[in-house]
Design a protein around this motif. Structure first.
Motif, PDB file in Angstrom:
ATOM      1  N   MET A 213       0.828  -1.240  -0.045  1.00  0.00           N
ATOM      2  CA  MET A 213       0.162  -0.114  -0.163  1.00  0.00           C
ATOM      3  C   MET A 213       0.765   1.233  -0.076  1.00  0.00           C
ATOM      4  O   MET A 213       0.395   2.086  -0.779  1.00  0.00           O
ATOM      5  N   LYS A 214       1.858   1.125   0.732  1.00  0.00           N
ATOM      6  CA  LYS A 214       2.786   2.497   0.814  1.00  0.00           C
ATOM      7  C   LYS A 214       3.320   2.590  -0.441  1.00  0.00           C
ATOM      8  O   LYS A 214       3.810   3.654  -0.840  1.00  0.00           O
ATOM      9  N   LEU A 215       3.939   1.552  -0.933  1.00  0.00           N
ATOM     10  CA  LEU A 215       4.466   1.678  -2.613  1.00  0.00           C
ATOM     11  C   LEU A 215       3.384   2.396  -3.570  1.00  0.00           C
ATOM     12  O   LEU A 215       3.739   2.939  -4.321  1.00  0.00           O
ATOM     13  N   ALA A 216       2.117   2.223  -3.281  1.00  0.00           N
ATOM     14  CA  ALA A 216       1.238   2.675  -4.129  1.00  0.00           C
ATOM     15  C   ALA A 216       0.780   4.146  -3.732  1.00  0.00           C
ATOM     16  O   ALA A 216       0.582   4.902  -4.511  1.00  0.00           O
ATOM     17  N   GLY A 217       0.599   4.331  -2.192  1.00  0.00           N
ATOM     18  CA  GLY A 217       0.108   5.799  -1.903  1.00  0.00           C
ATOM     19  C   GLY A 217       0.847   6.407  -0.924  1.00  0.00           C
ATOM     20  O   GLY A 217       0.592   7.431  -0.428  1.00  0.00           O
ATOM     21  N   GLY A 218       2.336   5.870  -0.677  1.00  0.00           N
ATOM     22  CA  GLY A 218       3.164   6.839   0.167  1.00  0.00           C
ATOM     23  C   GLY A 218       2.850   6.514   1.674  1.00  0.00           C
ATOM     24  O   GLY A 218       1.994   5.556   1.921  1.00  0.00           O
ATOM     25  N   ASN A 219       3.566   7.135   2.433  1.00  0.00           N
ATOM     26  CA  ASN A 219       3.681   6.689   3.793  1.00  0.00           C
ATOM     27  C   ASN A 219       2.326   7.673   4.603  1.00  0.00           C
ATOM     28  O   ASN A 219       2.538   8.647   5.471  1.00  0.00           O
ATOM     29  N   HIS A 220       1.153   7.128   4.207  1.00  0.00           N
ATOM     30  CA  HIS A 220      -0.149   7.829   4.648  1.00  0.00           C
ATOM     31  C   HIS A 220      -0.832   6.561   5.249  1.00  0.00           C
ATOM     32  O   HIS A 220      -2.246   6.514   4.721  1.00  0.00           O
ATOM     33  N   LEU A 221      -0.333   5.638   6.019  1.00  0.00           N
ATOM     34  CA  LEU A 221      -1.371   4.693   6.280  1.00  0.00           C
ATOM     35  C   LEU A 221      -2.434   4.996   7.139  1.00  0.00           C
ATOM     36  O   LEU A 221      -3.693   4.320   6.806  1.00  0.00           O
ATOM     37  N   HIS A 222      -2.655   6.043   7.842  1.00  0.00           N
ATOM     38  CA  HIS A 222      -3.882   6.455   8.448  1.00  0.00           C
ATOM     39  C   HIS A 222      -4.774   6.889   7.427  1.00  0.00           C
ATOM     40  O   HIS A 222      -6.031   6.944   7.879  1.00  0.00           O
ATOM     41  N   PHE A 229      -8.218  -1.557  -0.366  1.00  0.00           N
ATOM     42  CA  PHE A 229      -6.974  -1.292  -1.312  1.00  0.00           C
ATOM     43  C   PHE A 229      -7.247  -2.724  -2.259  1.00  0.00           C
ATOM     44  O   PHE A 229      -7.181  -2.645  -3.450  1.00  0.00           O
ATOM     45  N   LEU A 230      -7.785  -3.963  -1.175  1.00  0.00           N
ATOM     46  CA  LEU A 230      -8.136  -5.205  -2.131  1.00  0.00           C
ATOM     47  C   LEU A 230      -9.082  -4.994  -3.043  1.00  0.00           C
ATOM     48  O   LEU A 230      -9.348  -5.513  -4.012  1.00  0.00           O
ATOM     49  N   PRO A 258       4.406  -6.102 -11.671  1.00  0.00           N
ATOM     50  CA  PRO A 258       3.004  -6.182 -11.544  1.00  0.00           C
ATOM     51  C   PRO A 258       2.307  -4.869 -10.965  1.00  0.00           C
ATOM     52  O   PRO A 258       3.131  -4.143  -9.835  1.00  0.00           O
ATOM     53  N   PHE A 259       0.986  -4.270 -11.244  1.00  0.00           N
ATOM     54  CA  PHE A 259       0.641  -3.369 -10.186  1.00  0.00           C
ATOM     55  C   PHE A 259       0.320  -3.783  -8.935  1.00  0.00           C
ATOM     56  O   PHE A 259       0.008  -4.912  -8.680  1.00  0.00           O
ATOM     57  N   THR A 260       0.553  -2.756  -8.211  1.00  0.00           N
ATOM     58  CA  THR A 260       0.717  -3.088  -6.661  1.00  0.00           C
ATOM     59  C   THR A 260      -0.824  -3.547  -6.150  1.00  0.00           C
ATOM     60  O   THR A 260      -0.593  -4.450  -5.150  1.00  0.00           O
ATOM     61  N   THR A 261      -1.984  -3.222  -6.406  1.00  0.00           N
ATOM     62  CA  THR A 261      -3.143  -3.833  -6.001  1.00  0.00           C
ATOM     63  C   THR A 261      -3.252  -5.263  -6.225  1.00  0.00           C
ATOM     64  O   THR A 261      -3.760  -6.142  -5.638  1.00  0.00           O
ATOM     65  N   VAL A 262      -2.889  -5.675  -7.526  1.00  0.00           N
ATOM     66  CA  VAL A 262      -2.929  -7.013  -8.061  1.00  0.00           C
ATOM     67  C   VAL A 262      -1.678  -7.942  -7.215  1.00  0.00           C
ATOM     68  O   VAL A 262      -2.085  -8.847  -6.779  1.00  0.00           O
ATOM     69  N   ARG A 263      -0.738  -7.406  -6.936  1.00  0.00           N
ATOM     70  CA  ARG A 263       0.327  -8.079  -5.954  1.00  0.00           C
ATOM     71  C   ARG A 263      -0.282  -8.533  -4.902  1.00  0.00           C
ATOM     72  O   ARG A 263      -0.184  -9.391  -4.050  1.00  0.00           O
ATOM     73  N   ALA A 264      -1.044  -7.301  -4.203  1.00  0.00           N
ATOM     74  CA  ALA A 264      -1.546  -7.546  -2.892  1.00  0.00           C
ATOM     75  C   ALA A 264      -2.485  -8.422  -2.902  1.00  0.00           C
ATOM     76  O   ALA A 264      -2.713  -9.505  -1.972  1.00  0.00           O
TER      77      ALA A 264
END
Length: 363
Positions: A213-222, A229-230, A258-264
């Motif tokens: 998720m961070k690779l996709a959206g940065g350091n904004h876990l909150h 995401f899934l 691969p795209f990060t959502t697909v990897r997840a």
């Protein structure tokens, strides 16, 4: 210079399972595994490949990282050094590969090298991830090393660079890009394999999910949510029509990952599978059995995987493939309906009226 991992010095920092003698076949994606087994079984392939790769500036590459990056050790980036030794201990990698931190704000990591693998992580990645997320990434790269991916990754980097240099030559770039495209397709599958290795090392699915998720959206876990995401991955796979299916392929072709959502989604699916549980229970292929690995069995596994993917996929293109395989009657009509959204009665999904060809003026 590589290290030999000692069983005591390399003991995990928390209670995690270790996999003595584990073969990379245990976690490799079916398509990745079949391609690698086939290549390794070709008589003299590695020798010829490395001979043809003699022009690769590997020594120069190693000297570059040695001179202009920070080598991870017990004196520099000690926490990464501990993670690296830990990952090699868990996956029972015979030698601990050298690891470097390179100044680059772009989060990235790679495992390269022809003779012996080296691992490189960027400062952007180190600053982005927490300890357990980074552990999964280090395990990911150690998985590449154990699978022997470094050689082919190095070739891919070289050819990608070569393609830009010969682009001006008529037809010169075509042959190179054909090889690059094929290698990228394999490497995308190898990334799914390495994600699994990262999970085996970290043994924390949520940490692996957070890292992606961070690779996709940065350091904004909150601001992010794993379940949401899934759901993006599910929407990506099932949404749209055939035009979107083609666009997905075109978007993916130039990418090495691969795209990060697909990897997840792929990793979560594997983590919930019987195969993953068997490994965690200590039932997995050993390296000393690799010589008996059957090429035909690997191709069968790969074919079965793709058949299952087509059967279960919600992508419109895969739906059309199922219809063709099933001998659907009105393929022309199905193709028209899927691409243009038309209905059997002549009305399309956008509200166009039917028999006289006139259109409603809805906004």
């Amino acid at each position: 210079m590589t290290e030999s991992p000692g069983s005591d010095a390399n003991a995990p920092s928390r209670n995690r399972k270790r996999f003595p003698g584990i073969s990379s076949r245990s976690y490799e994606h079916p398509a990745d595994r079949s391609a690698l087994v086939a290549l390794r079984k070709l008589s003299g392939f590695d020798t010829v490949f490395k001979t043809l790769s003699g022009l690769l500036p590997e020594r120069s590459l190693r000297l570059l990282f040695l001179s202009d990056s920070v080598r991870v050790s017990d004196q520099q980036f000690a926490h990464l050094h501990a993670m690296l030794r830990d990952a090699c201990y868990v996956l029972d990698l015979e030698k601990v590969p050298p690891m470097y931190v390179n100044q680059d704000p772009q989060p990235n990591a790679m495992c390269i090298g022809l003779d012996e693998p080296i691992i490189v992580v960027t400062t952007g990645l180190v600053e982005l991830l927490d300890e357990e997320e980074m552990r999964a990434v280090v395990g990911h790269e150690v998985g590449h090393a154990l699978s022997g991916h470094a050689v082919y990754r190095t070739i891919l980097l070289f050819l990608t660079n070569l393609a830009t240099k010969v682009a001006w030559i008529p037809l010169g770039n075509v042959a190179v890009m054909a090889i690059v495209t094929a290698l990228r397709e394999w490497f995308r599958k190898s990334e799914l394999s390495a994600d699994r290795a990262g999970l085996l090392v970290g043994q924390d699915l949520q940490a692996s999910m957070r890292g992606l998720m961070k690779l996709a959206g940065g350091n904004h876990l909150h601001e992010m949510n794993v379940d949401a995401f899934l759901k993006q991955a599910e929407e990506y796979e099932s949404g749209g029509d055939l035009r979107d299916s083609v666009l997905k392929i075109l978007n993916l072709l130039p990418r090495s990952h691969p795209f990060t959502t697909v990897r997840a989604a792929e990793l979560k699916k594997w983590a919930e599978s019987r195969d993953y549980q068997r490994i965690m229970d200590g039932h997995y292929p050993r390296r000393d059995e690799d010589k008996d690995a059957s090429v035909s069995d690997s191709f069968k596994d790969s074919a079965a995987h793709y058949a299952d993917s087509v059967r279960t996929s919600k992508d419109p293109l895969m739906g059309l493939v199922r219809d063709i395989a099933g001998g659907a009657g009105d393929l022309g009509g199905k193709l028209r309906d899927t691409v243009f959204g038309t209905r059997p009665n002549g009305n399309d999904t956008n509200g166009a009226s039917g028999s006289d060809g006139s259109e409603s003026a809805g906004k």
